[in-house]
Design a protein around this motif. Sequence first.
Motif, mmCIF file in Angstrom:
data_model
loop_
_atom_site.group_PDB
_atom_site.id
_atom_site.type_symbol
_atom_site.label_atom_id
_atom_site.label_comp_id
_atom_site.label_asym_id
_atom_site.label_seq_id
_atom_site.Cartn_x
_atom_site.Cartn_y
_atom_site.Cartn_z
ATOM 1 N N GLU A 70 -19.560 80.362 -24.147
ATOM 2 C CA GLU A 70 -19.995 81.607 -25.415
ATOM 3 C C GLU A 70 -21.091 80.599 -25.843
ATOM 4 O O GLU A 70 -21.583 79.334 -25.307
ATOM 5 C CB GLU A 70 -18.954 81.056 -25.811
ATOM 6 C CG GLU A 70 -18.324 79.678 -26.925
ATOM 7 C CD GLU A 70 -17.912 79.617 -27.770
ATOM 8 O OE1 GLU A 70 -16.844 80.745 -27.957
ATOM 9 O OE2 GLU A 70 -17.603 78.482 -29.070
ATOM 10 N N GLU A 100 -12.932 84.726 -15.045
ATOM 11 C CA GLU A 100 -12.207 85.595 -15.155
ATOM 12 C C GLU A 100 -11.477 85.942 -13.757
ATOM 13 O O GLU A 100 -12.050 86.451 -12.891
ATOM 14 C CB GLU A 100 -13.182 87.230 -15.337
ATOM 15 C CG GLU A 100 -13.948 87.416 -16.500
ATOM 16 C CD GLU A 100 -13.288 87.187 -18.380
ATOM 17 O OE1 GLU A 100 -12.024 86.358 -18.168
ATOM 18 O OE2 GLU A 100 -14.023 86.662 -19.151
ATOM 19 N N MET A 129 -17.177 90.836 -16.981
ATOM 20 C CA MET A 129 -17.935 89.723 -15.638
ATOM 21 C C MET A 129 -17.384 88.141 -15.745
ATOM 22 O O MET A 129 -17.478 87.776 -16.853
ATOM 23 C CB MET A 129 -19.806 90.382 -15.798
ATOM 24 C CG MET A 129 -19.811 92.031 -16.114
ATOM 25 S SD MET A 129 -21.202 92.169 -16.772
ATOM 26 C CE MET A 129 -22.428 91.882 -15.356
ATOM 27 N N GLU A 131 -24.596 86.556 -30.528
ATOM 28 C CA GLU A 131 -23.689 85.436 -31.563
ATOM 29 C C GLU A 131 -24.725 85.539 -32.710
ATOM 30 O O GLU A 131 -25.231 84.967 -32.559
ATOM 31 C CB GLU A 131 -23.050 85.045 -30.432
ATOM 32 C CG GLU A 131 -22.160 84.927 -29.914
ATOM 33 C CD GLU A 131 -21.469 84.475 -29.178
ATOM 34 O OE1 GLU A 131 -19.605 84.488 -29.378
ATOM 35 O OE2 GLU A 131 -21.207 83.226 -29.386
ATOM 36 N N GLU A 165 -11.833 96.227 -27.058
ATOM 37 C CA GLU A 165 -12.695 95.337 -27.410
ATOM 38 C C GLU A 165 -14.407 95.345 -26.925
ATOM 39 O O GLU A 165 -14.872 95.347 -26.038
ATOM 40 C CB GLU A 165 -12.091 93.236 -27.231
ATOM 41 C CG GLU A 165 -12.985 92.582 -28.328
ATOM 42 C CD GLU A 165 -12.841 91.073 -28.017
ATOM 43 O OE1 GLU A 165 -11.292 91.238 -27.955
ATOM 44 O OE2 GLU A 165 -13.856 90.468 -28.292
HETATM 45 N N1 GAP Z 1 -17.577 83.047 -29.378
HETATM 46 C C1 GAP Z 1 -16.821 83.847 -29.152
HETATM 47 C C2 GAP Z 1 -16.254 84.932 -28.305
HETATM 48 O O1 GAP Z 1 -16.912 84.305 -27.055
HETATM 49 P P1 GAP Z 1 -14.992 86.519 -27.335
HETATM 50 O O2 GAP Z 1 -14.281 87.597 -27.673
HETATM 51 O O3 GAP Z 1 -14.633 85.726 -26.226
HETATM 52 O O4 GAP Z 1 -15.606 85.500 -28.492
HETATM 53 C C3 GAP Z 1 -16.360 87.404 -27.762
HETATM 54 O O5 GAP Z 1 -15.745 87.053 -26.713
HETATM 55 C C4 GAP Z 1 -17.553 88.927 -26.401
HETATM 56 O O6 GAP Z 1 -18.792 88.626 -25.704
HETATM 57 C C5 GAP Z 1 -16.129 90.172 -26.812
HETATM 58 O O7 GAP Z 1 -16.157 90.783 -27.593
HETATM 59 C C6 GAP Z 1 -16.887 90.781 -25.390
HETATM 60 O O8 GAP Z 1 -17.540 91.632 -25.330
HETATM 61 C C7 GAP Z 1 -17.963 90.172 -24.886
HETATM 62 N N2 GAP Z 1 -16.829 89.097 -24.009
HETATM 63 C C8 GAP Z 1 -16.258 88.212 -23.270
HETATM 64 N N3 GAP Z 1 -15.857 88.070 -22.337
HETATM 65 C C9 GAP Z 1 -16.677 88.814 -21.085
HETATM 66 C C10 GAP Z 1 -17.095 89.199 -19.624
HETATM 67 N N4 GAP Z 1 -16.148 88.587 -19.322
HETATM 68 N N5 GAP Z 1 -17.395 89.936 -19.764
HETATM 69 C C11 GAP Z 1 -18.489 91.021 -20.276
HETATM 70 N N6 GAP Z 1 -18.763 90.415 -21.637
HETATM 71 C C12 GAP Z 1 -17.027 89.721 -22.258
#
Ligand code: GAP
Length: 513
Positions: free
Chosen positions: A221, A255, A265, A272, A335
Amino acid sequence: MPNQEDFFKKVVSHAKEYGFIFPSSEIYDGLAAVYDYGQLGTELKNNIKQYWWRAMVQYHENIVGIDSAIFMHPRIWKASGHVDAFNDPLIDNRDSKKRYRADVLIEDHIAKIEDKINKECDKAHKRFGEAFDRQQFVSTNARVLEHQRQIDEIHSRYSELMNAGDLAGLKQLILDLGIVCPVSGTRNWTDVRQFNLMFSMKGGNIGDRSDDSDTLYLRPETAQGIFVNFLNVQKSGRMKIPFGIAQIGKAFRNEIVARQFIFRMREFEQMEMQFFVRPGTELEWFRHWKEERLRWHLALGIPAEKYRYHDHEKLAHYANAATDIEFEFPFGFKELEGIHSRTDFDLSRHSEFSGKKLQYFDSELGESYTPYVIETSIGVDRTFLAIFSHALRDEVLPDGSVRTLLSLPPVLAPYKAAVLPLVKKDGMPEKARQIIDTLKYDFMLQYDEKDAVGRRYRRQDAIGTPYCITVDSDTLTDDTVTVRDRDTMQQQRIPIQGLSDFLHQHIQPIHVE
Ligand code: GAP
C-alpha cells in the motif's frame, strides 16, 4: 441485453482491441493478474489520476501530495503489522495441485446460494410480471427463506472462524459444506495455511542487518510512505492540523486468487490520502470524508444507484470506523474505495519502532499529541474498470444498425476530439491539420482521414471521443466546421475560431467541493 458474463468478456476484449489494456507479457503467454495499459488506456488512467489529484490536492489548500519510494526500510512493515498479519488463508487441492483462498471458496459457495435466490426471483418475476414485488417475495417464499437461512448460518460460522483466525475450523467448514475443487472435482484438501501477501526479495547490503532487515518488500500500500514522512511534510510545509497528505503510486500484492481482469491484480496503483486530525474529532472527519468521496464519484455523472456504502461492522483492532464505497461492477457490487478512521495506530507504531517521536504541537491547545488519521484509499485500476465498464454499451440506432459506444465522461476521455477531413483531397487534410495545430496545446486530439466518415465516427464512438470535428468543402470557403456530439450524434456548425471555447466549455474539469 447480454448476460453479465458475456458483457464482462466484451469489456475485456474491447479494452484489448482498442488499445486500452493488454495482458502483460502476452507474447510469452502472459503473466497472471498483471496487465499493461496501452496507448488509450494510459491516457484514460492518467486522466483518472489527474481528476483525483485535482479534487484532493488542488482544491484543498490543506492537502499536499508526495511521491515516496516503493522500497522502504523493512522495519516499516513490521511496525505497520504487514509482516505478521497481512495474510490470506490458503488451501491446496491434492489432486489438481491448485491453490485457493479458503475464504474465497466459502464466499463463492455463499454466492451460489445467492444465485439460487436470484433465479427464484427471476422466475417469479416472469410469472407475476409488473405486479412482482421482490421485497415481499423474498420475505415470504419458502424456498428463498430456506436458502437465506443457509446463507446466514454459513456467514455467522465463517465470520467467527475468520475473526478467531481458526484455520482448522475453516478447513472443517469447507468439508462440511461439501465444497469441491472446481478443477479436479474432489474434496481432497490440505490443511489451511496463512499466506503473506507481500512480495519480498533479498535486498543485499541495506545497512542495518539486525533482525530480518536484508529482506526488502514491494510495498503493498502507499499509505506507509505517507506516515513515515508525516513530520517531514508537516515541518517543511508548516502544515496545521487538520491537514492531509495524498499520494498516487504502485502497490504490489501476491494475490492468491487474482481474477476479474484489473479488479484484483498483483501490481496495481492506489490513490490514497491520510488526513491528520485532533484526537476526538476523528469521527466527525470520518463522516466528512465518507460523504466527500462519494460526491467525487457522483460528479462523474454515473448514476447514484451504481454506488453504495458498506459500513464495516467488524473493525480492525486499530480502527474505530470504516466503510467501503462499493460499485456495481459487471460481476456485482464490490469494493471500489475504503475510508477508514485509523486512530493514532500508525503514527504511534512508527514512533515505537523507529524511536522517533511523531507528534504535533497544537498551538491553539498549547499541547503536543499524536494525531488521529482518516484514510481514503482507492485503486486506480478499479476506478478505471468501473468507469470503463459503465461507459461501454451497444446501441441500436433508428435505422436498425448497432453502434458500440464508450460513453466516457468527457473530462476523462483519451481524446477530446477527432479532426476529420471529409475527403482526402481539395485541401481538406491541410485545413484539418491546421485546426489540430491550433488546438493541440490544450487538448488531446486525433487526426483520421481513413475510410468513409460514418466509419470514422464509429471508431471514435468506440474509444469514447466526445466530439468529431469534420472539415468539408464549406470549411474551405467560410471557415466553419461540423461538430458531432458522441452521445446524441447531433451535429452543429461552428466557426473554427470558436472551437477552443466550445471544447473548453464542454470538457470542463468537474467540480467537487
Ligand atoms: N491503505 C489501505 C488499503 O490499502 P485496501 O482496502 O487494502 O486498503 C484500498 O486497498 C483500495 O486499493 C481498494 O479499495 C481497491 O480499490 C484497491 N486494491 C486493493 N487491492 C487491489 C488489487 N489486488 N488489485 C487492484 N486494486 C486493489
